[in-house]
Design an enzyme around this catalytic site. Structure first.
Site, short mmCIF file in Angstrom:
data_model
loop_
_atom_site.label_atom_id
_atom_site.label_comp_id
_atom_site.label_asym_id
_atom_site.label_seq_id
_atom_site.Cartn_x
_atom_site.Cartn_y
_atom_site.Cartn_z
N ASP A 1 0.83 -1.12 -0.15
CA ASP A 1 0.06 -0.06 -0.06
C ASP A 1 0.96 1.25 0.06
O ASP A 1 2.00 1.11 -0.09
CB ASP A 1 -0.97 -0.10 1.06
C1 GLC Z 1 -4.21 4.37 -0.25
C2 GLC Z 1 -5.14 3.19 0.26
C3 GLC Z 1 -5.42 2.36 -0.94
C4 GLC Z 1 -5.33 2.98 -2.14
C5 GLC Z 1 -4.07 3.48 -2.30
C6 GLC Z 1 -3.60 4.01 -3.84
O1 GLC Z 1 -3.39 4.86 1.06
O2 GLC Z 1 -4.90 2.55 1.43
O3 GLC Z 1 -6.61 1.51 -0.53
O4 GLC Z 1 -5.66 1.99 -2.99
O5 GLC Z 1 -3.47 4.17 -1.26
O6 GLC Z 1 -4.50 5.15 -3.74
#
Ligand code: GLC
Length: 668
Positions: A243
């Site tokens: 993430d």
């Molecule tokens: C965010 C979220 C994730 C998302 C990613 C890209 O922090 O936790 O669910 O897909 O970053 O935006």
């Protein structure tokens, strides 16, 4: 491939709004960026793809990721709302529609579905989830994956899906986002993993690691999760992306245990650059096995090949249907309508029928807010496409009913009462009042946990003031989570829970208010009476001293100096009892259904053999409606304690009512 090119394939770069980072073109040309996120201008995407495919040494196209969570341009209900529709076919159609809209912008990878099991409404990301139940989340997660990935990843309009966040994120301690997660393996495997297993079995192309520290080892480097379970047990062939900065986030929580950690898993790093900055040194020092790097690169290249990117790196928007077409908006309306849950309907105040209605007051901060109804994670949504409840109410009633609108509060958090008198006057001068309350979209989603889940601001006071006008009051709530709404029940003749219903919130809500459709939504999550009851969910274990009505004596009814042994011992709260306000699976209709002829074959279950349960369901009311038949089982004796009941099947069925031709409706 050179080492730099290999690491480049594991590097996901944030492009973000505005112009391209100057060095991004150079990085793509040098093969140092294998994927980008948050760029949705097709000309820019195509420029980057041409550089990657034609100017770089190896010609490897880019993955282009985006959070297409509940629609792209045509914003659907938030996933928690979609879950309330209990309709996997519609969820799949919604994801398919979103994939086509996103693919036209050059997106070929979505960071969805989010299939975290969420049992804590303080956690803002419950809005993005399919709720508290593993079976419902698994069925809807697979439906979304099939929608996103279509009939084959290599076909135009297919986008790679991403099962996220692996695993247990929804159990963040205290409902605080990014919190520690302590889940015994038995519950990991029985509650939090099943939707991800179903996703893997359904062929989801990618996984995303959770931010969470899971039982002492952050998910973004957790060998048990990303190697033992995902690779060795489930044989998952895709890749795992971290993430956002979740690999760097492990630095403050270091784990010096090579048996528990798994280097290079996740196999792609989102935004942070630890792989780029440190892998060469670690490989040179032989602290990372180079075969792990090759495996990770192979997994990414496999997905790119499955997507047909080598044959078709550049997007031609003309091959896609337009965004926000009439068909797309109709689908958004249908899903929104089915997501609405009628929680209370005293004296049949709903549906509002024209015979009794000549004037209507429409009140509250969420009655006519094109932006707020879209909900969290709608980065490509366009409020100009929104049809608000006020607009739809006016369109439905036409000249027959005088509609007065009073916003009364500038936001749901307003603490003044400046707009109240106008609202009360409108209600006094009308036959009924519809009051739109709830949460603005910014109050749920990532990093939006709330310690109190009451209605924000002084919305309660607004409702009480309007009720004093003495007219029937219908409350419609737009929110990204269950709210503790017990205090409004005395003042609300009817309560319709709408979640954040997306662009077609208005027509969906109006169709229910005026009886064009009968409400059919069922709660995908338990509603507590007070936040102190959380976590509170239906599939709880039994216990040696279970609560019951017989054992419950409210704190206000306990006599002074009651002796220690003067009360029954049971698992409950002195001040809140033990029962939720509304159960998982609850929702009212304008008609009623009768179940009969329930059969179970074979009558004695044998391990590994299927059981068929049949029931006859009849609509015994006046109007047609959709019933969601739900099948729960209970494992009476297990190798560990088992839930008092578990959802194992459900089916949405449309049944005509006794009144030929359908509904009592204002349109009559
Ligand atoms: C965010 C979220 C994730 C998302 C990613 C890209 O922090 O936790 O669910 O897909 O970053 O935006």
């Amino acid at each position: 491939m050179t080492l730099a090119e290999k690491i480049g394939q594991l590097t996901l770069v944030n492009v973000g709004p505005g112009v391209l980072p100057g060095d991004l073109r150079a990085a793509v040309r040098a093969g140092k960026a294998g994927a980008v996120l948050d760029v949705v201008d097709v000309a820019t995407v195509n420029e980057l793809q041409r550089i990657a495919a034609h100017d770089s040494r190896l010609g490897i196209p880019l993955l282009v990721g985006r959070d297409v969570i509940h629609g792209f341009k045509t914003v659907l209900p938030i996933p928690l709302g979609q879950a309330a529709a209990w309709n996997p076919e519609l969820v799949q159609q919604g994801a398919r529609m979103a994939a086509l809209e996103a693919a036209a912008s050059g997106v070929n990878w979505t960071f969805a579905p989010m299939i975290d099991i969420a049992r804590d409404p303080r956690w803002g990301r419950i809005a993005e989830s399919f709720g508290e139940d593993p079976h419902l989340a698994a069925v809807l997660g697979v439906a979304a994956i099939r929608g996103f990935q279509g009939d084959g990843l290599s076909l135009p309009g297919a986008i790679a899906a991403c099962a996220k966040h692996f695993v247990g994120y929804g159990a963040s301690e205290g409902g605080r986002d990014y919190g520690y997660v302590g889940i015994p393996e038995v519950d990991l495997r029985n509650v939090y993993m099943p939707p991800f297993r179903a996703a893997a079995d359904a062929g989801v192309a990618t996984f995303m690691a959770a931010f969470s520290d899971v039982n002492g080892v952050p998910a973004s480097g957790n060998r048990f999760l990303t190697r033992t379970v995902l690779r060795d047990e489930w044989r998952f062939p895709g890749f795992v992306v971290s993430d956002w900065d979740s690999i760097v986030d492990m630095v403050p929580a270091p784990v010096a245990n090579d048996k528990a950690r798994s280097p290079l898993s996740p196999g792609m790093e989102m935004v942070s650059t630890t792989y780029r900055d440190h892998l060469p040194g670690l490989l040179a020092a032989k602290r990372v096995d180079p075969r792990l790097l090759d495996d990770a690169v192979r997994n990414v290249l496999r997905v790119k090949m499955q997507l047909g990117l080598f044959e078709r790196p550049v997007t031609d928007p003309a091959v896609y249907p337009g965004v926000a077409s009439a068909a797309n908006l109709a689908l958004a309306r249908e899903l929104a309508t089915q997501s609405l849950v009628l929680l209370q309907n005293r004296n049949g105040v709903l549906p509002l029928a024209s015979k009794r209605l000549h004037s209507l007051a429409v009140i509250g901060p969420l009655a006519d807010d094109a932006y707020e109804q879209l909900g969290t994670w709608a980065p490509d949504g366009d409020p100009a496409l929104s049809r608000t409840p006020l607009q739809a109410i006016r369109e439905t009633v036409g000249a027959r009913v005088t509609v007065q609108h009073v916003r009364a509060m500038s936001t749901t958090r307003t603490m003044t009462t400046a707009g109240f008198s106008e609202a009360v006057a409108a209600a006094s001068g009308s036959d009924a009042a519809v009051v739109f309350l709830g949460e603005e979209s910014i109050l749920s989603g990532e990093s939006r946990s709330r310690a109190s889940i009451d209605l924000p601001g002084n919305q309660m006071d607004l409702l009480r003031a309007v009720k004093r006008a003495g007219k029937p009051v219908i409350v419609v709530i737009l929110a990204g989570r269950p709210l503790t709404i017990e205090p409004i029940l005395a003042d609300a003749d009817a309560v319709l829970y709408a979640w954040h219903p997306g662009v077609m919130a208005g027509p969906a809500i109006a169709d229910i208010l005026f009886g064009v459709e009968s409400p059919s939504g069922k709660l995908p999550v338990t509603f507590p009476r007070v936040v102190g009851q959380v976590p509170l969910y239906y599939a709880h274990r039994n216990m040696g001293k279970p609560a019951s009505q017989a054992s419950f004596l409210h704190i206000d009814d306990i006599a002074a100096r009651t002796p220690q042994t003067g009360l029954k011992n049971a698992s409950q709260y002195l001040d809140a009892g033990y029962a939720p306000l509304y159960e998982f699976g609850y929702g009212l209709s304008y008609t009623s259904y009768a179940y009969s002829g329930i059969s179970v074959e074979p009558s004695r279950a044998r391990a590994g053999l299927p059981i068929t349960v049949r029931a006859v369901v009849k609509n015994v009311g006046q109007v047609a409606g959709d019933e969601v038949a739900q099948l729960y089982v209970r494992d009476l004796v297990g190798s560990v304690t088992r839930p008092v009941r578990e959802l194992k099947g459900f089916q949405r069925i449309h049944l005509a009512g006794r009144k030929p031709g359908g509904f009592v409706s204002i349109v009559d």
